[in-house]
Design an enzyme around this catalytic site. Structure first.
Site, mmCIF file in Angstrom:
data_model
loop_
_atom_site.group_PDB
_atom_site.id
_atom_site.type_symbol
_atom_site.label_atom_id
_atom_site.label_comp_id
_atom_site.label_asym_id
_atom_site.label_seq_id
_atom_site.Cartn_x
_atom_site.Cartn_y
_atom_site.Cartn_z
ATOM 1 N N CYS A 1 -67.876 3.571 40.864
ATOM 2 C CA CYS A 1 -68.887 4.704 41.065
ATOM 3 C C CYS A 1 -69.223 4.658 42.518
ATOM 4 C CB CYS A 1 -70.032 4.163 40.297
ATOM 5 S SG CYS A 1 -70.093 4.102 38.693
ATOM 6 N N HIS B 1 -76.481 7.483 43.424
ATOM 7 C CA HIS B 1 -75.640 7.393 42.347
ATOM 8 C C HIS B 1 -76.594 7.621 40.760
ATOM 9 C CE1 HIS B 1 -72.512 6.490 39.405
ATOM 10 N NE2 HIS B 1 -72.936 5.296 39.196
ATOM 11 N N ASN C 1 -73.618 9.351 33.620
ATOM 12 C CA ASN C 1 -72.869 8.813 34.620
ATOM 13 C C ASN C 1 -71.505 9.168 34.696
ATOM 14 O OD1 ASN C 1 -71.741 6.973 36.474
ATOM 15 N ND2 ASN C 1 -72.709 5.236 35.624
HETATM 16 N N1 ACO Z 1 -79.748 2.659 21.465
HETATM 17 C C1 ACO Z 1 -80.551 1.768 21.027
HETATM 18 N N2 ACO Z 1 -80.997 0.495 21.179
HETATM 19 C C2 ACO Z 1 -79.988 0.073 22.272
HETATM 20 C C3 ACO Z 1 -78.929 0.781 22.793
HETATM 21 C C4 ACO Z 1 -78.991 2.190 22.418
HETATM 22 N N3 ACO Z 1 -78.047 3.047 22.946
HETATM 23 N N4 ACO Z 1 -78.256 -0.014 23.691
HETATM 24 C C5 ACO Z 1 -78.733 -1.242 23.746
HETATM 25 N N5 ACO Z 1 -79.894 -1.287 22.777
HETATM 26 C C6 ACO Z 1 -80.496 -2.360 22.492
HETATM 27 C C7 ACO Z 1 -80.178 -3.697 22.983
HETATM 28 O O1 ACO Z 1 -79.106 -4.087 21.994
HETATM 29 C C8 ACO Z 1 -81.271 -4.588 22.967
HETATM 30 O O2 ACO Z 1 -81.619 -4.943 21.482
HETATM 31 P P1 ACO Z 1 -81.915 -6.482 21.320
HETATM 32 O O3 ACO Z 1 -83.082 -6.846 22.109
HETATM 33 O O4 ACO Z 1 -82.429 -6.462 19.821
HETATM 34 O O5 ACO Z 1 -80.661 -7.260 21.817
HETATM 35 C C9 ACO Z 1 -82.408 -3.560 23.294
HETATM 36 O O6 ACO Z 1 -81.886 -2.441 23.008
HETATM 37 C C10 ACO Z 1 -82.860 -3.686 24.773
HETATM 38 O O7 ACO Z 1 -81.605 -3.767 25.486
HETATM 39 P P2 ACO Z 1 -81.927 -4.011 26.909
HETATM 40 O O8 ACO Z 1 -80.591 -4.534 27.643
HETATM 41 O O9 ACO Z 1 -83.168 -4.910 27.279
HETATM 42 O O10 ACO Z 1 -82.365 -2.564 27.579
HETATM 43 P P3 ACO Z 1 -82.236 -2.142 29.120
HETATM 44 O O11 ACO Z 1 -83.705 -1.698 29.219
HETATM 45 O O12 ACO Z 1 -82.058 -3.044 30.005
HETATM 46 O O13 ACO Z 1 -81.606 -0.872 29.237
HETATM 47 C C11 ACO Z 1 -79.626 -0.160 30.281
HETATM 48 C C12 ACO Z 1 -80.167 -1.193 29.162
HETATM 49 C C13 ACO Z 1 -79.735 1.382 30.068
HETATM 50 C C14 ACO Z 1 -78.011 -0.394 30.117
HETATM 51 C C15 ACO Z 1 -79.786 -0.697 31.466
HETATM 52 O O14 ACO Z 1 -79.656 -1.978 31.482
HETATM 53 C C16 ACO Z 1 -79.057 -0.119 32.883
HETATM 54 O O15 ACO Z 1 -79.258 0.967 33.123
HETATM 55 N N6 ACO Z 1 -78.194 -1.000 33.394
HETATM 56 C C17 ACO Z 1 -77.539 -0.610 34.579
HETATM 57 C C18 ACO Z 1 -76.388 0.292 33.956
HETATM 58 C C19 ACO Z 1 -75.450 0.872 35.059
HETATM 59 O O16 ACO Z 1 -76.009 1.251 36.386
HETATM 60 N N7 ACO Z 1 -74.176 1.055 34.959
HETATM 61 C C20 ACO Z 1 -73.301 1.644 35.475
HETATM 62 C C21 ACO Z 1 -72.956 1.289 36.920
HETATM 63 S S1 ACO Z 1 -71.691 2.158 37.827
HETATM 64 C C22 ACO Z 1 -70.312 1.818 37.163
HETATM 65 O O17 ACO Z 1 -69.340 1.281 38.083
HETATM 66 C C23 ACO Z 1 -69.705 2.389 36.059
#
Ligand code: ACO
Length: 339
Positions: free
Chosen positions: A126, A266, A296
Site C-alpha cells: 500500500c 492511505h 482499501n
Molecule cells: N464481521 C464480523 N466480525 C468480524 C469481522 C467481520 N468482517 N472480522 C473480524 N470479526 C470479529 C473477529 O473475529 C473478532 O471476534 P472474536 O473477538 O470473537 O475473536 C471481533 O470481530 C473483533 O475483532 P478485532 O480484531 O478486535 O477487530 P478490530 O476492532 O481490531 O478491527 C480490523 C479489525 C478492521 C481488521 C482492524 O484491526 C484494522 O483495520 N486493522 C488494520 C488493517 C489494515 O490497515 N490493513 C491494511 C494495511 S495495507 C496493505 O498493505 C494491504
C-alpha cells in the site's frame, strides 16, 4: 521548526518536481457490505463501525491490473495536457501485477501507446505509490528523465480469501496516476520520508505464489496465495508508522501540521485516520477520505484520493499537501508537496 536535513538541501539545489496531472479509474461493479453478508458471517454495522467502509469496486471478468492502470494513466495524461509519447518513464506500484513478468508497466505502455518510455514495477504494497513518486523525483531531479508517469494500481480482489471475514471486507480494486515533471516556480515535492521493516513481514503478507511456495503446490488448500493479516498488530503499526513518517517529512519540509491545507492518507480504515488526526491535532475536515466508497485499494488508494482531491478543488496552487501511506513489508512513507 527544525533545520532541513542535507537530503532536502540537496533537493533544493536541483530542479523541483511537480505533479502536473492526476487521474484515476475504478471498475463499475459495486460490491456492497450487504452482499458480503452472503459470503461470510458479518454485517454492514460491523464493517462500517470498525472500518468506515460501505462498499468497494470489483473488476469485471477479464479485467486486470494493467487495465485499471492504463485507464487511470490516460486520465492523468489528459489532465496534464500531454501526449503519451512525451512520457520518458512509467512506474507502476502494485502487488497484483498482471503477471510476474512482463511488468505491468510494460502492459500499460502498450495500452496507452507510450512508445518512448522505459517501464518497471515497484513492490511496496500500500506504500507503493509514494515509493514510486520518490523514485520518479530522483530521476527528474538528476535530469535523467523529464516526464514520469507514476501509477498505483491493484486488483486486490484477485488475492482476497473470500472465506476470511477478517480480511475480505476490507479490500477493493482501483488505480490512480500522476504525471510528474519539472514545472518551474518552485512548487512541487518538497520532502519524502520512506521506511521499511522486513522483521514485521509476517503480520501482513501473501505467503504463496512466489519462489518460496510456488503457485501450484500441495499447500494450495491453505489459500497461501491470499492476503494474511494480523489485524490488530497491523492497526497499531499503521498509526505509529504513518505518524512517524508524517512528522519526519514535515520536519524535512520545515513545516508544522497546521500549515497543511490537505492530508491524503492511505485509505485502509477510518479509525486509523481518526487516530492520526487526533495525534497530529489536525481537524478531520482536512483529511481526504474515500474509503467508504472504495475500501482499501492498496497502491491505488492514495493515488485515487489524490486525483479526487485535485478534481474537486481541495488543493489550491501554493497549498501544502501531505500524502502518507502504510503497507505490507512493512513499508511506510510520507511526502510533503506544495501544490
Ligand atoms: N464481521 C464480523 N466480525 C468480524 C469481522 C467481520 N468482517 N472480522 C473480524 N470479526 C470479529 C473477529 O473475529 C473478532 O471476534 P472474536 O473477538 O470473537 O475473536 C471481533 O470481530 C473483533 O475483532 P478485532 O480484531 O478486535 O477487530 P478490530 O476492532 O481490531 O478491527 C480490523 C479489525 C478492521 C481488521 C482492524 O484491526 C484494522 O483495520 N486493522 C488494520 C488493517 C489494515 O490497515 N490493513 C491494511 C494495511 S495495507 C496493505 O498493505 C494491504
Amino acid at each position: 521548526m527544525s533545520t532541513p536535513n542535507p537530503r532536502t538541501r540537496a533537493q533544493q539545489s536541483k530542479r523541483t518536481v511537480s505533479i502536473i496531472g492526476t487521474g484515476s479509474y475504478l471498475p463499475e461493479r459495486v460490491l456492497t457490505n450487504a452482499e458480503l453478508t452472503k459470503l461470510v458471517e458479518t454485517s454492514d454495522e460491523w464493517i462500517v463501525s470498525r472500518t468506515g467502509i460501505k462498499e468497494r469496486r470489483v473488476c469485471a471478468e477479464g479485467e486486470a491490473t494493467s487495465d485499471l492502470a492504463a485507464n487511470a494513466a490516460q486520465a492523468a495524461l489528459e489532465n496534464a495536457g500531454i501526449g503519451a509519447d512525451e512520457v520518458d518513464l512509467i512506474i507502476v506500484a502494485t502487488v497484483t501485477p498482471d503477471m510476474f513478468f512482463p511488468s505491468t508497466a510494460c502492459f500499460v505502455q502498450q495500452k496507452i501507446g507510450a512508445k518512448n518510455a522505459a517501464c518497471f514495477d515497484v513492490s511496496a504494497a500500500c506504500a507503493g505509490f509514494l515509493y514510486a513518486i520518490e523514485i520518479a523525483q530522483q530521476f527528474i531531479t538528476s535530469h535523467t528523465y523529464d516526464t514520469v508517469l507514476v501509477i498505483g494500481a491493484d486488483k486486490l480482489t484477485s488475492i482476497v480469501d473470500w472465506t476470511d471475514r477478517n480480511t475480505c471486507v476490507l479490500f477493493g480494486d482501483g488505480a490512480g496516476a500522476a504525471v510528474l515533471r519539472h514545472r518551474g516556480g518552485g512548487h512541487g515535492v518538497i520532502s519524502t520520508f520512506m521506511a521499511s521493516d522486513g522483521g514485521l513481514s509476517d503480520i501482513l503478507y501473501i505467503p504463496g505464489g512466489g519462489s518460496r511456495f510456488p503457485a501450484v503446490d500441495e499447500k494450495t488448500g491453505e489459500r497461501l496465495n491470499c492476503i494474511k493479516m494480523a489485524g490488530k498488530e497491523t492497526y497499531k503499526h499503521a498509526v505509529t508508522s504513518m505518524l512517524d513518517a508524517a512528522n519526519k517529512a514535515l520536519a524535512d519540509a520545515n513545516l508544522d501540521p497546521e500549515d497543511l491545507a490537505c492530508i491524503i492518507p492511505h485509505q485502509a480504515n477510518l479509525r486509523i485516520i481518526e487516530a492520526i488526526a487526533d495525534r497530529m491535532k489536525v481537524p478531520m475536515e482536512r483529511f481526504m477520505i474515500n474509503l467508504d466508497r472504495y475500501g482499501n485499494t492498496s497502491a491505488g488508494a492514495v493515488a485515487i484520493a489524490l486525483d479526487e482531491a485535485n478534481r474537486t478543488g481541495r488543493m489550491k496552487v501554493g497549498d501544502y499537501v501531505l500524502l502518507v501511506v502504510f503497507g505490507g513489508g512493512l513499508t511506510w512513507a510520507a511526502s510533503v508537496i506544495q501544490w
